[in-house]
Write a protein that holds these residues in place. Structure first.
Motif, PDB file in Angstrom:
ATOM      1  N   UNK A  75      -5.207  13.475  -3.402  1.00 19.42           N
ATOM      2  CA  UNK A  75      -4.694  14.238  -2.261  1.00 19.42           C
ATOM      3  C   UNK A  75      -5.544  15.491  -2.030  1.00 19.42           C
ATOM      4  N   UNK A  76      -5.954  16.154  -3.094  1.00 22.88           N
ATOM      5  CA  UNK A  76      -6.805  17.340  -2.952  1.00 22.88           C
ATOM      6  C   UNK A  76      -8.138  16.991  -2.300  1.00 22.88           C
ATOM      7  N   UNK A  77      -8.636  15.783  -2.572  1.00 28.63           N
ATOM      8  CA  UNK A  77      -9.916  15.352  -2.010  1.00 28.63           C
ATOM      9  C   UNK A  77      -9.774  14.807  -0.590  1.00 28.63           C
ATOM     10  N   UNK A  78      -8.551  14.611  -0.140  1.00 30.59           N
ATOM     11  CA  UNK A  78      -8.325  14.119   1.221  1.00 30.59           C
ATOM     12  C   UNK A  78      -8.775  15.182   2.222  1.00 30.59           C
ATOM     13  N   UNK A  79      -9.440  14.761   3.264  1.00 27.45           N
ATOM     14  CA  UNK A  79      -9.973  15.719   4.238  1.00 27.45           C
ATOM     15  C   UNK A  79      -8.863  16.529   4.891  1.00 27.45           C
ATOM     16  N   UNK A  80      -9.212  17.700   5.365  1.00 26.76           N
ATOM     17  CA  UNK A  80      -8.248  18.526   6.082  1.00 26.76           C
ATOM     18  C   UNK A  80      -7.681  17.767   7.277  1.00 26.76           C
ATOM     19  N   UNK A 136       7.441   9.222   3.313  1.00 23.48           N
ATOM     20  CA  UNK A 136       6.870   7.928   2.922  1.00 23.48           C
ATOM     21  C   UNK A 136       6.543   7.093   4.156  1.00 23.48           C
ATOM     22  N   UNK A 137       7.440   7.080   5.123  1.00 23.47           N
ATOM     23  CA  UNK A 137       7.206   6.326   6.359  1.00 23.47           C
ATOM     24  C   UNK A 137       6.011   6.871   7.129  1.00 23.47           C
ATOM     25  N   UNK A 138       5.742   8.176   6.977  1.00 21.69           N
ATOM     26  CA  UNK A 138       4.604   8.801   7.665  1.00 21.69           C
ATOM     27  C   UNK A 138       3.277   8.523   6.973  1.00 21.69           C
ATOM     28  N   UNK A 139       3.320   7.892   5.816  1.00 21.66           N
ATOM     29  CA  UNK A 139       2.085   7.557   5.110  1.00 21.66           C
ATOM     30  C   UNK A 139       1.668   8.536   4.041  1.00 21.66           C
ATOM     31  N   UNK A 140       2.539   9.450   3.631  1.00 18.99           N
ATOM     32  CA  UNK A 140       2.196  10.361   2.541  1.00 18.99           C
ATOM     33  C   UNK A 140       2.053   9.541   1.268  1.00 18.99           C
ATOM     34  N   UNK A 141       0.939   9.636   0.566  1.00 21.49           N
ATOM     35  CA  UNK A 141       0.730   8.804  -0.621  1.00 21.49           C
ATOM     36  C   UNK A 141       1.782   9.039  -1.704  1.00 21.49           C
ATOM     37  N   UNK A 142       2.029   8.012  -2.475  1.00 23.34           N
ATOM     38  CA  UNK A 142       3.001   8.083  -3.565  1.00 23.34           C
ATOM     39  C   UNK A 142       2.644   9.196  -4.536  1.00 23.34           C
TER      40      UNK A 142
END
Length: 487
Positions: free
Chosen positions: A66-71, A198-204
């Motif tokens: 998640x930290x490496x996910x782009x802004x 979760x439905x919005x796609x936030x990773x587990x």
């Protein structure tokens, strides 16, 4: 429906924790009760050290990706969560009203739209978060905000989802993972938030929700060595315990605590406006940390102010918060109601006079109360009641008004009613408070710093201040001639 699902006003709510992208049940439960009529809503999974350890482990495991996910991608997901909130505003509103007794009309029109705005604001702020590079003897300084790690967010019962997302949104935007611990008196909308995220796609594992009693799982969360930030909204005694627990790991804290805020009414004020501001302090049955519970009124206008206040306050309708015509609902819990009544009974025994109210009503309802003839050093003036109980004092001079306003251990907010802009500037510059309103109340902008002074809190959140807290702020200094051997 399953054995772990409640139906609350027609809305399905899962009673289990949300850990690592899965629903997790506990062996034990606690009973959730509606303050509206004292009825049992249902049994909620009661967390232990096992669940808290699992939640922190899930947050730690999910953090690198998640930290490496782009802004841009983080912002997109936060906007998707906001979309999900907006689609379910009616459901969220009725569930939270059932759970904590706040007005349904307020949840529909203000609170739940603000929940969505919390996510949108911090998503957008993330995309423009920047500090202009600057030079030092030819060297370039570049400031950046690095995600800190797993965050523990402990939230209160008076505005459960709004105050939870005020913390969750910037923490996620910053690239952190979260363990959210909602108040045990109002846990339901936090569970719905997990579904929406979760439905919005936030990773587990990026958002985890652990329910239970703070006395049983709080220390396990706040003393955990893998936790990098702790944000708490609640009482001063609980904050002290959290600070002690976090001290071993030097975990940074953001603490939004109690208030005993003043409303200063000067003789040159618009009295109708001042009275409107005063009556507004009964909002949410007085369960608002920012409420101006101490009226300080110029002695030359106090009689007229009081007359107009009584007329307006006694016209408020108290009752079922699901009724659109209701102005004041119940207090959250029998324990809180007993606390409120105890403050009032002791104040009256000490010589205070109830101008209005001063007594319990049926169920968990307390009559809107104004107490006069109170001493500055009395408990009712110095301690936070967190109910529909206000006090009235007078002052003769501007200097006395400021002295009385600042004469508590708190410093969360203050409200000033005056028709003189120069007086407003003088007085506000002297008030000890994190937020001061002049001729208005509860105007909040998420880009503004928010927090308290003295025992009202530690730190500031909002806008860039939130990212300063939820991130490790880094300065990178580059020499001007460091690339001559490159390529």
């Amino acid at each position: 429906m399953t054995e772990h699902t409640l139906t609350v006003a027609g809305v399905a709510v899962d009673t289990r924790h949300w850990i690592g992208g899965e629903r997790v049940a506990s062996l034990e439960t606690f009973t959730d009760v509606s303050p509206i009529d004292g009825s049992t809503i249902g049994e909620i999974s009661r967390g232990t050290a096992t669940e808290t350890a699992a939640a922190v482990a899930a947050a730690k495991a999910a953090f690198p990706a998640w930290a490496a996910t782009s802004r841009a991608e983080r912002a997109r997901i936060l906007h998707a969560i906001a979309d999900g909130v907006e689609k379910r505003i009616e459901e969220l509103a009725i569930v939270e009203t059932t759970d904590n007794g706040a007005l349904l009309r307020s949840h529909r029109r203000g609170v739940m739209p603000r929940v969505a705005h919390n996510f949108r604001f911090f998503a957008d702020w993330l995309l423009k978060l920047d500090h202009e590079d600057f030079e030092t003897r030819g060297h370039t300084n570049h400031v950046s905000w690095d995600p800190a790690g797993p965050c523990v967010l402990i939230t209160p019962w008076n505005a459960p989802l709004m105050l939870a997302t005020w913390k969750v949104a910037p923490a996620l935007a910053a690239g952190n993972t979260v363990v959210l611990k909602p108040a045990e008196w109002s846990p339901l909308t936090a569970s719905l938030l997990a579904d929406i995220a979760a439905e919005a796609g936030l990773p587990a594992g990026v958002l985890n929700v652990v329910q239970g009693y703070g006395s049983e799982i709080g220390d396990a969360l706040t003393s955990h060595p893998d936790v990098r930030r702790i944000s708490f909204t609640g009482s001063v005694p609980t904050a002290r315990r959290i600070a002690e627990s976090a001290a071993g790991n030097l975990t940074p804290l953001s603490l939004e605590l109690g208030g005993k805020s003043p409303l200063l009414v000067f003789a040159d004020a618009d009295l109708d406006l001042a009275v409107d501001l005063a009556v507004e302090q009964y909002d949410n049955a007085g369960q608002v940390c920012l409420a101006a519970t101490r009226f300080l009124v110029d002695e030359s206008v106090v009689e007229e102010f009081t007359r107009r206040f009584v007329l307006k306050a006694t016209a408020l309708r108290q009752g079922d918060p699901r009724d659109e015509a209701t102005d004041i609902g119940p207090n959250i819990h029998p324990r809180q109601l007993e606390k409120i009544d105890g403050f009032v009974r002791r104040a009256i025994a000490a010589g205070a006079r109830a101008v209005i109210g001063g007594h319990r009503k049926d169920g968990q309802y307390y009559a809107p109360t104004l107490l006069a003839d109170v001493a500055q050093d009395s408990e009712i003036v110095q301690e936070e009641v967190f109910g529909p109980v206000l006090t009235l004092q007078t002052f003769a001079t501007e200097e006395e008004a400021v002295r009385l306003a600042n004469d508590t251990r708190f410093g969360l907010a203050a409200t000033v009613a005056t028709g003189d802009p120069e007086r407003a500037e003088r007085v506000t510059s002297q008030l000890v408070a994190g937020t001061v309103w002049v001729n208005c109340f509860f105007v909040r902008d998420l880009q503004a710093p928010f927090g308290g002074s003295r025992h009202s809190g530690v730190g500031r959140e909002g806008g860039t201040w939130s990212f300063d807290f939820y991130c490790d702020v880094k300065n990178t200094v580059t020499a001007p001639n460091g690339w001559k051997n490159h390529g």
